[in-house]
Design a protein around this motif. Sequence first.
Motif, PDB file in Angstrom:
ATOM      1  N   LYS A   1       0.829  -1.209   0.000  1.00 22.10           N
ATOM      2  CA  LYS A   1       0.000   0.000   0.000  1.00 22.10           C
ATOM      3  C   LYS A   1       0.861   1.256   0.000  1.00 22.10           C
ATOM      4  O   LYS A   1       0.585   2.208  -0.725  1.00 22.10           O
ATOM      5  N   ARG A   2       1.898   1.272   0.823  1.00 23.13           N
ATOM      6  CA  ARG A   2       2.759   2.447   0.912  1.00 23.13           C
ATOM      7  C   ARG A   2       3.467   2.711  -0.416  1.00 23.13           C
ATOM      8  O   ARG A   2       3.634   3.841  -0.833  1.00 23.13           O
ATOM      9  N   ARG A   3       3.876   1.657  -1.101  1.00 23.32           N
ATOM     10  CA  ARG A   3       4.568   1.783  -2.391  1.00 23.32           C
ATOM     11  C   ARG A   3       3.604   1.889  -3.571  1.00 23.32           C
ATOM     12  O   ARG A   3       4.025   2.075  -4.697  1.00 23.32           O
ATOM     13  N   LYS A   4       2.308   1.718  -3.293  1.00 19.45           N
ATOM     14  CA  LYS A   4       1.277   1.714  -4.333  1.00 19.45           C
ATOM     15  C   LYS A   4       1.519   0.592  -5.343  1.00 19.45           C
ATOM     16  O   LYS A   4       1.413   0.772  -6.556  1.00 19.45           O
ATOM     17  N   TRP A   5       1.897  -0.583  -4.823  1.00 16.76           N
ATOM     18  CA  TRP A   5       2.089  -1.781  -5.632  1.00 16.76           C
ATOM     19  C   TRP A   5       0.863  -2.655  -5.463  1.00 16.76           C
ATOM     20  O   TRP A   5       0.698  -3.340  -4.455  1.00 16.76           O
ATOM     21  N   GLY A   6      -0.007  -2.660  -6.443  1.00 15.57           N
ATOM     22  CA  GLY A   6      -1.193  -3.487  -6.395  1.00 15.57           C
ATOM     23  C   GLY A   6      -0.928  -4.858  -7.003  1.00 15.57           C
ATOM     24  O   GLY A   6       0.180  -5.158  -7.462  1.00 15.57           O
ATOM     25  N   ALA A   7      -1.970  -5.668  -7.010  1.00 15.04           N
ATOM     26  CA  ALA A   7      -1.856  -7.000  -7.608  1.00 15.04           C
ATOM     27  C   ALA A   7      -1.464  -6.857  -9.073  1.00 15.04           C
ATOM     28  O   ALA A   7      -1.973  -5.994  -9.784  1.00 15.04           O
ATOM     29  N   GLY A   8      -0.525  -7.652  -9.509  1.00 18.56           N
ATOM     30  CA  GLY A   8      -0.080  -7.628 -10.892  1.00 18.56           C
ATOM     31  C   GLY A   8       1.080  -6.678 -11.164  1.00 18.56           C
ATOM     32  O   GLY A   8       1.564  -6.609 -12.288  1.00 18.56           O
TER      33      GLY A   8
ATOM     34  N   VAL B   1      18.095  -8.475  -0.758  1.00 19.07           N
ATOM     35  CA  VAL B   1      17.345  -8.489  -2.011  1.00 19.07           C
ATOM     36  C   VAL B   1      16.620  -7.155  -2.155  1.00 19.07           C
ATOM     37  O   VAL B   1      15.954  -6.697  -1.232  1.00 19.07           O
ATOM     38  N   LEU B   2      16.743  -6.544  -3.322  1.00 16.85           N
ATOM     39  CA  LEU B   2      16.128  -5.252  -3.592  1.00 16.85           C
ATOM     40  C   LEU B   2      15.009  -5.443  -4.607  1.00 16.85           C
ATOM     41  O   LEU B   2      15.207  -6.080  -5.648  1.00 16.85           O
ATOM     42  N   LEU B   3      13.826  -4.908  -4.309  1.00 14.33           N
ATOM     43  CA  LEU B   3      12.688  -4.956  -5.228  1.00 14.33           C
ATOM     44  C   LEU B   3      12.440  -3.548  -5.752  1.00 14.33           C
ATOM     45  O   LEU B   3      12.372  -2.596  -4.980  1.00 14.33           O
ATOM     46  N   LYS B   4      12.313  -3.431  -7.088  1.00 14.84           N
ATOM     47  CA  LYS B   4      12.032  -2.140  -7.711  1.00 14.84           C
ATOM     48  C   LYS B   4      10.964  -2.343  -8.776  1.00 14.84           C
ATOM     49  O   LYS B   4      10.939  -3.398  -9.419  1.00 14.84           O
ATOM     50  N   PRO B   5      10.094  -1.351  -8.975  1.00 14.16           N
ATOM     51  CA  PRO B   5       9.102  -1.493 -10.043  1.00 14.16           C
ATOM     52  C   PRO B   5       9.802  -1.660 -11.391  1.00 14.16           C
ATOM     53  O   PRO B   5      10.779  -0.967 -11.684  1.00 14.16           O
ATOM     54  N   ALA B   6       9.312  -2.576 -12.185  1.00  8.60           N
ATOM     55  CA  ALA B   6       9.867  -2.788 -13.529  1.00  8.60           C
ATOM     56  C   ALA B   6       9.374  -1.670 -14.436  1.00  8.60           C
ATOM     57  O   ALA B   6       8.226  -1.235 -14.327  1.00  8.60           O
ATOM     58  N   PRO B   7      10.227  -1.179 -15.326  1.00  8.81           N
ATOM     59  CA  PRO B   7       9.773  -0.128 -16.248  1.00  8.81           C
ATOM     60  C   PRO B   7       8.667  -0.645 -17.153  1.00  8.81           C
ATOM     61  O   PRO B   7       8.634  -1.825 -17.502  1.00  8.81           O
ATOM     62  N   ALA B   8       7.770   0.245 -17.535  1.00  9.93           N
ATOM     63  CA  ALA B   8       6.649  -0.144 -18.394  1.00  9.93           C
ATOM     64  C   ALA B   8       7.137  -0.530 -19.787  1.00  9.93           C
ATOM     65  O   ALA B   8       6.545  -1.387 -20.440  1.00  9.93           O
ATOM     66  N   PHE B   9       8.215   0.113 -20.239  1.00 18.22           N
ATOM     67  CA  PHE B   9       8.748  -0.160 -21.565  1.00 18.22           C
ATOM     68  C   PHE B   9      10.236  -0.455 -21.446  1.00 18.22           C
ATOM     69  O   PHE B   9      10.921   0.084 -20.582  1.00 18.22           O
ATOM     70  N   THR B  10      10.735  -1.276 -22.341  1.00 18.26           N
ATOM     71  CA  THR B  10      12.165  -1.561 -22.343  1.00 18.26           C
ATOM     72  C   THR B  10      12.917  -0.345 -22.864  1.00 18.26           C
ATOM     73  O   THR B  10      12.386   0.445 -23.654  1.00 18.26           O
ATOM     74  N   THR B  11      14.144  -0.187 -22.443  1.00 17.09           N
ATOM     75  CA  THR B  11      14.975   0.914 -22.890  1.00 17.09           C
ATOM     76  C   THR B  11      15.307   0.733 -24.361  1.00 17.09           C
ATOM     77  O   THR B  11      15.694  -0.353 -24.785  1.00 17.09           O
ATOM     78  N   THR B  12      15.129   1.795 -25.122  1.00 13.75           N
ATOM     79  CA  THR B  12      15.405   1.747 -26.553  1.00 13.75           C
ATOM     80  C   THR B  12      16.456   2.792 -26.885  1.00 13.75           C
ATOM     81  O   THR B  12      16.349   3.933 -26.471  1.00 13.75           O
ATOM     82  N   ARG B  13      17.455   2.358 -27.622  1.00  8.72           N
ATOM     83  CA  ARG B  13      18.491   3.277 -28.075  1.00  8.72           C
ATOM     84  C   ARG B  13      18.161   3.718 -29.499  1.00  8.72           C
ATOM     85  O   ARG B  13      17.553   2.952 -30.251  1.00  8.72           O
ATOM     86  N   PRO B  14      18.564   4.931 -29.893  1.00  4.51           N
ATOM     87  CA  PRO B  14      18.262   5.387 -31.258  1.00  4.51           C
ATOM     88  C   PRO B  14      18.751   4.407 -32.326  1.00  4.51           C
ATOM     89  O   PRO B  14      18.042   4.157 -33.304  1.00  4.51           O
TER      90      PRO B  14
END
Length: 87
Positions: A25-32, A44-57
């Motif tokens: 709740k504090r991190r606003k991490w819901g189901a999924g 162990v460190l948990l971080k939100p995964a980016p919505a999109f993969t990094t793209t280089r030009p």
Amino acid sequence: MAAEEKLVVIISTEGQVALPSAIGKRRKWGAGTRLLVEDTPEGVLLKPAPAFTTTRPEDVFGSLPHRGRPKTLEEMDARSVRTALKP
């Protein structure tokens, strides 16, 4: 939840861990929510995964079709200035 309060979780037989709801709740991490898991010397460190993969030009350069002559840098700069000045 106090900052110094320690929470204990149990690893299931499948290797899964349930996050305490107060942390979710504090991190606003819901189901999924997708999380990156990083093994660090401290734990162990948990971080939100980016919505999109990094793209280089260079990964996408030339992927869009274009007809006509290529634009000069001056033409591209002039267009970006006109676009930025529009209300």
